[in-house]
Write an enzyme that holds these catalytic residues in place. Structure first.
Site, mmCIF file in Angstrom:
data_model
loop_
_atom_site.group_PDB
_atom_site.id
_atom_site.type_symbol
_atom_site.label_atom_id
_atom_site.label_comp_id
_atom_site.label_asym_id
_atom_site.label_seq_id
_atom_site.Cartn_x
_atom_site.Cartn_y
_atom_site.Cartn_z
ATOM 1 N N LYS A 47 -0.946 0.337 -25.081
ATOM 2 C CA LYS A 47 -1.243 0.247 -26.527
ATOM 3 C C LYS A 47 0.079 0.370 -27.289
ATOM 4 O O LYS A 47 0.945 -0.471 -27.100
ATOM 5 C CB LYS A 47 -2.298 1.281 -26.897
ATOM 6 C CG LYS A 47 -3.630 0.981 -26.180
ATOM 7 C CD LYS A 47 -4.720 1.988 -26.463
ATOM 8 C CE LYS A 47 -5.973 1.636 -25.658
ATOM 9 N NZ LYS A 47 -7.006 2.694 -25.750
ATOM 10 N N TYR B 281 0.850 -1.194 0.000
ATOM 11 C CA TYR B 281 0.000 0.000 0.000
ATOM 12 C C TYR B 281 0.876 1.231 0.000
ATOM 13 O O TYR B 281 1.759 1.364 0.859
ATOM 14 C CB TYR B 281 -0.926 0.022 1.227
ATOM 15 C CG TYR B 281 -2.368 -0.145 0.802
ATOM 16 C CD1 TYR B 281 -2.975 0.854 0.042
ATOM 17 C CD2 TYR B 281 -3.090 -1.283 1.116
ATOM 18 C CE1 TYR B 281 -4.296 0.697 -0.391
ATOM 19 C CE2 TYR B 281 -4.393 -1.444 0.684
ATOM 20 C CZ TYR B 281 -4.990 -0.443 -0.077
ATOM 21 O OH TYR B 281 -6.273 -0.595 -0.514
ATOM 22 N N ASP C 15 -5.783 13.293 -25.309
ATOM 23 C CA ASP C 15 -5.810 11.886 -24.916
ATOM 24 C C ASP C 15 -5.010 11.120 -25.968
ATOM 25 O O ASP C 15 -5.468 10.866 -27.070
ATOM 26 C CB ASP C 15 -7.266 11.412 -24.867
ATOM 27 C CG ASP C 15 -7.388 9.923 -24.555
ATOM 28 O OD1 ASP C 15 -6.342 9.237 -24.528
ATOM 29 O OD2 ASP C 15 -8.524 9.464 -24.342
ATOM 30 N N ARG D 232 -0.812 -2.831 -18.663
ATOM 31 C CA ARG D 232 -2.129 -2.219 -18.750
ATOM 32 C C ARG D 232 -2.233 -1.105 -17.715
ATOM 33 O O ARG D 232 -2.066 -1.350 -16.512
ATOM 34 C CB ARG D 232 -3.164 -3.311 -18.469
ATOM 35 C CG ARG D 232 -4.599 -2.974 -18.723
ATOM 36 C CD ARG D 232 -5.371 -4.247 -18.984
ATOM 37 N NE ARG D 232 -4.946 -4.782 -20.263
ATOM 38 C CZ ARG D 232 -5.432 -4.387 -21.434
ATOM 39 N NH1 ARG D 232 -6.394 -3.491 -21.486
ATOM 40 N NH2 ARG D 232 -4.969 -4.888 -22.553
ATOM 41 N N GLU E 198 -0.459 4.710 -0.720
ATOM 42 C CA GLU E 198 -1.284 5.900 -0.989
ATOM 43 C C GLU E 198 -0.449 7.149 -0.787
ATOM 44 O O GLU E 198 0.358 7.222 0.144
ATOM 45 C CB GLU E 198 -2.490 5.918 -0.044
ATOM 46 C CG GLU E 198 -3.573 4.947 -0.462
ATOM 47 C CD GLU E 198 -4.757 4.958 0.495
ATOM 48 O OE1 GLU E 198 -4.688 5.629 1.537
ATOM 49 O OE2 GLU E 198 -5.755 4.282 0.192
ATOM 50 N N THR F 149 -2.878 5.814 -22.223
ATOM 51 C CA THR F 149 -2.745 4.461 -21.702
ATOM 52 C C THR F 149 -1.279 4.079 -21.865
ATOM 53 O O THR F 149 -0.561 4.678 -22.661
ATOM 54 C CB THR F 149 -3.583 3.462 -22.521
ATOM 55 O OG1 THR F 149 -3.290 3.665 -23.911
ATOM 56 C CG2 THR F 149 -5.066 3.644 -22.307
HETATM 57 C C1 LIG Z 1 -8.086 2.940 -25.041
HETATM 58 C C2 LIG Z 1 -8.489 4.357 -24.874
HETATM 59 C C3 LIG Z 1 -8.860 4.883 -23.627
HETATM 60 C C4 LIG Z 1 -9.156 4.042 -22.399
HETATM 61 O O1 LIG Z 1 -8.220 3.236 -21.930
HETATM 62 P P1 LIG Z 1 -8.601 2.071 -20.865
HETATM 63 O O2 LIG Z 1 -7.272 1.736 -20.296
HETATM 64 O O3 LIG Z 1 -9.253 1.003 -21.643
HETATM 65 O O4 LIG Z 1 -9.498 2.685 -19.850
HETATM 66 C C5 LIG Z 1 -9.113 6.233 -23.527
HETATM 67 N N1 LIG Z 1 -9.033 7.032 -24.604
HETATM 68 C C6 LIG Z 1 -8.702 6.553 -25.820
HETATM 69 C C7 LIG Z 1 -8.625 7.508 -26.962
HETATM 70 C C8 LIG Z 1 -8.425 5.204 -25.996
HETATM 71 O O5 LIG Z 1 -8.140 4.752 -27.211
#
Ligand SMILES: *Cc1c(COP(=O)(O)O)cnc(C)c1O
Length: 411
Positions: free
Chosen positions: A226, A51, A197, A232, A53, A223
């Site tokens: 990807k 933990y 994003d 993850r 936090e 993220t």
């Molecule tokens: C994949 C994705 C997310 C979300 O990611 P998670 O880890 O699945 O919550 C947010 N924004 C975009 C543009 C994405 O492609």
């Protein structure tokens, strides 16, 4: 996995089966990738017990010196990799990273502008089935029907009309480069916060194959699993002026204790992304996507916007007697895993759709190059032409299995 095998044969077997599935087919889901064995080892460590936090040096628990060490390393590597002022590596996922970014600036009822989900946007950019659409007043822009590209006239018009507090730029199924500068200028015009994003594009930006959003955005979320090829998870970066509020939104506002084992793995992945080999990887991902797109187009497959600048392409099936759902199923039987996807102007439900999203990050990690992309593109085109031809599908399955065997992974 000796302990797992002894303790829980069912889960152990499911892991083995999943590994065979991942190895035995061509993984072309644009949002997936294969993390390195080092990244996966870090995720399986004793850091899962801890933990922690709070933030490095300011924790609510004792015994955090080594947690501090890996989290500081992850933060400093993220800052170095993307050239940001500040990074928070604790978001459990991309959705949490976006939530932190929104709540740093918005109250329920405030206006946001993002990309239409069916045009390539993401659920967290204002969909009614997501918190973002429930809590905020959302207006969406899309792409032009004629060329499948973002319609900046529509973006400007929407933003001037709605005067949102926040603009979120980013997409999950947009094959072209994103013009962060223009989005930033439009946000500045109405005094809106600009959140980028970067989920899908993070690895390409890190590798220098796509323009960086950092100087055009107040906050950049992403993220880590990807194109960035880490564990993850999520990550938020921001200007120094927003550092305190972003950190407070991640914890304690939306999350509890950070996943320290995942943060250790993020540190490893970000270290990998700083290496020359990763720049080469990003370049190969984009080159492979171009070759695949060209192969498909030459075979008469329609692509939204006619091609790609990134790691993904969007097949438009509306000129065929074939839904996205049936195309996905036929390709899967042939050993090629992709996902059905809505296309701009979609008339079918998200469970059926009229499109397919295809990406090259995972196969590029496996070491495949232009020759393999040309072959695979031919197989995909064959199946899209004759999706009900069982002989063709069986023959393709044999070929994909053979190709997979020539590119082993996880050793
Ligand atoms: C994949 C994705 C997310 C979300 O990611 P998670 O880890 O699945 O919550 C947010 N924004 C975009 C543009 C994405 O492609």
């Amino acid at each position: 996995m000796e302990h797992l095998k002894q303790a829980d044969a069912v889960v152990h077997q499911a892991v083995l089966d999943e590994e065979s599935r991942q190895l035995g087919q061509l993984e072309m889901i644009a949002s997936e990738n294969f993390a390195s064995p080092a990244v996966r080892e870090a995720m399986g460590t004793v850091f899962t017990h801890k933990y922690a936090e709070g933030l490095p040096g300011r924790r609510y628990y004792g015994g955090c010196e080594f947690a501090d060490r890996v989290e500081d390393l992850a933060r400093s590597r993220a800052v170095e990799l993307f050239g940001a002022d500040h990074a928070n590596v604790q978001p459990h996922s991309g959705a949490q990273a976006n939530m932190a970014a929104y709540f740093a600036f918005l109250q329920p009822g405030d206006g946001i502008v993002g990309m239409n989900l069916s045009h390539g946007g993401h659920l967290t950019h204002g969909s009614p089935v997501n918190f973002s659409g429930r809590l905020f007043r959302v207006a969406a822009y899309g792409v032009r029907e004629s060329d499948g590209r973002i319609d900046f006239d529509m973006v400007r018009e929407t933003v001037r009309r709605e005067r949102p507090k926040l603009i979120v730029t980013g997409a999950s199924a947009y094959p072209r480069a994103l013009d962060f500068r223009t989005f930033g200028e439009i946000a500045a015009e109405v005094g809106a916060v600009h959140v980028v994003d970067l989920a899908h594009l993070a690895g390409l930006v890190a590798a220098g194959c796509h323009p960086s959003p950092v100087e055009h955005a107040d906050v950049v979320t992403t993220t880590t699993h990807k194109t960035l090829r880490g564990p993850r998870g999520g990550l938020v970066m921001c200007r120094e002026a927003h550092a305190r509020i972003i950190d407070k939104m991640v914890f304690p506002f939306i999350q509890g204790g950070p996943l320290m084992h995942v943060i250790a793995a993020k540190a490893v992945a970000l270290g990998e992304a700083l290496s020359p080999a990763f720049r080469e990887y990003g370049g190969n991902v984009v080159r492979n996507a171009r070759v695949l797109a060209r192969t498909l187009v030459e075979r008469g497959v329609r692509l939204v916007s006619g091609g790609t600048d990134t790691h993904l392409m969007l097949v438009d099936l509306r000129d065929r007697d074939l839904t996205g759902k049936d195309a996905e199923r036929a390709l899967e039987r042939g050993g090629i895993t992709v996902n059905k996807n809505t296309v701009p102007g979609e008339t079918r439900s998200p469970f059926v759709t009229s499109g397919l999203r295809i990406g090259t990050p995972a196969l590029t990690t496996r070491g495949m190059g232009p020759d393999e992309m040309t072959r695979i593109g031919g197989w995909i085109a064959d199946i899209l032409d004759r999706p009900r031809d069982d002989t063709l599908i069986t023959r393709t399955r044999a070929r994909t299995t053979e190709l997979c065997a020539a590119f082993p992974l996880f050793r």
